[in-house]
Design an enzyme around this catalytic site. Structure first.
Site, mmCIF file in Angstrom:
data_model
loop_
_atom_site.group_PDB
_atom_site.id
_atom_site.type_symbol
_atom_site.label_atom_id
_atom_site.label_comp_id
_atom_site.label_asym_id
_atom_site.label_seq_id
_atom_site.Cartn_x
_atom_site.Cartn_y
_atom_site.Cartn_z
ATOM 1 N N SER A 52 0.786 -1.238 0.000
ATOM 2 C CA SER A 52 0.000 0.000 0.000
ATOM 3 C C SER A 52 0.819 1.292 0.000
ATOM 4 O O SER A 52 0.301 2.342 -0.343
ATOM 5 C CB SER A 52 -0.963 0.028 1.189
ATOM 6 O OG SER A 52 -0.265 0.263 2.395
ATOM 7 N N LYS A 93 0.393 4.950 6.577
ATOM 8 C CA LYS A 93 -0.218 5.743 5.499
ATOM 9 C C LYS A 93 0.330 7.170 5.554
ATOM 10 O O LYS A 93 1.028 7.556 6.484
ATOM 11 C CB LYS A 93 -1.747 5.806 5.646
ATOM 12 C CG LYS A 93 -2.447 4.467 5.714
ATOM 13 C CD LYS A 93 -2.372 3.679 4.433
ATOM 14 C CE LYS A 93 -2.993 2.294 4.620
ATOM 15 N NZ LYS A 93 -2.679 1.373 3.569
#
Length: 195
Positions: A52, A93
């Protein structure tokens, strides 16, 4: 008399050894306490899992997470954070939008308060996708306002990331800290760049 003297000499000889052993024990206890404080209160290791955050972070890379910075200030746009996504799982993230800001994702363009973000950390990936004739991000997000006390985060691998588009806004209380340093593999060792 000679016996008394020899007993006294043995005690004197053992005393420096005992003192040195005690000094070593104290030093090791202090070192262990410092490691505990640093490891649990200030910095923590984190292992990247999954794609990710590619192309900036890859599976099995090891990072140092600064756990104290957000007790001094709030997360800022562009910073890479680690947060509790579930009770069992932490995610890594990038902070995209802050409380009170509007966020919209339209293809490869991300808008905060109606202005397109200049995401220099994705420039090479965006250019490569454009050369290949396809968008880098194939997942949009309709415009919303980030609630107070939360942030909007996204993975750098925009089409392959479970982030705020899926799991919602991230509360400040969920944030573990900021990823500050890559320490493995050695060839990539260095500070994490945010902008």
């Amino acid at each position: 008399m000679d016996q008394e003297q020899s007993v006294e000499n043995v005690e004197n000889k053992q005393s420096p050894v005992k003192n040195e052993a005690w000094e070593w024990i104290k030093a090791l206890l202090i070192a262990a306490a410092l490691v505990f404080l640093i490891r649990w209160l200030i910095f923590a290791p984190f292992i990247v899992e999954g794609p990710s955050m590619e192309p900036n972070f890859y599976t099995s890379e090891r990072l140092i997470v600064n756990k104290i910075i957000y007790s001094l200030r709030k997360p800022e746009r562009g910073e890479v954070i680690v947060f509790h996504a579930t009770k069992e799982k932490d995610y890594i993230k990038r902070v995209i939008a802050l409380p009170g800001e509007t966020i919209k994702v339209d293809g490869d363009k991300v808008y905060v308060n109606g202005t397109q973000l200049d995401e220099t950390y994705l420039k090479q990936a965006l250019d490569k996708a454009a050369k290949e004739g396809h968008p880098y991000n194939m997942r949009n997000f309709a415009e919303k306002t980030v609630p107070e006390g939360t942030i909007f985060v996204m993975g750098d691998n925009r089409s392959n990331s479970a982030d705020s588009r899926d799991i919602g806004f991230i509360k400040y209380e969920q944030v573990v800290g900021r990823a500050d340093l890559i320490f493995w593999p050695f060839g990539k060792m260095g500070l994490v760049h945010f902008k």
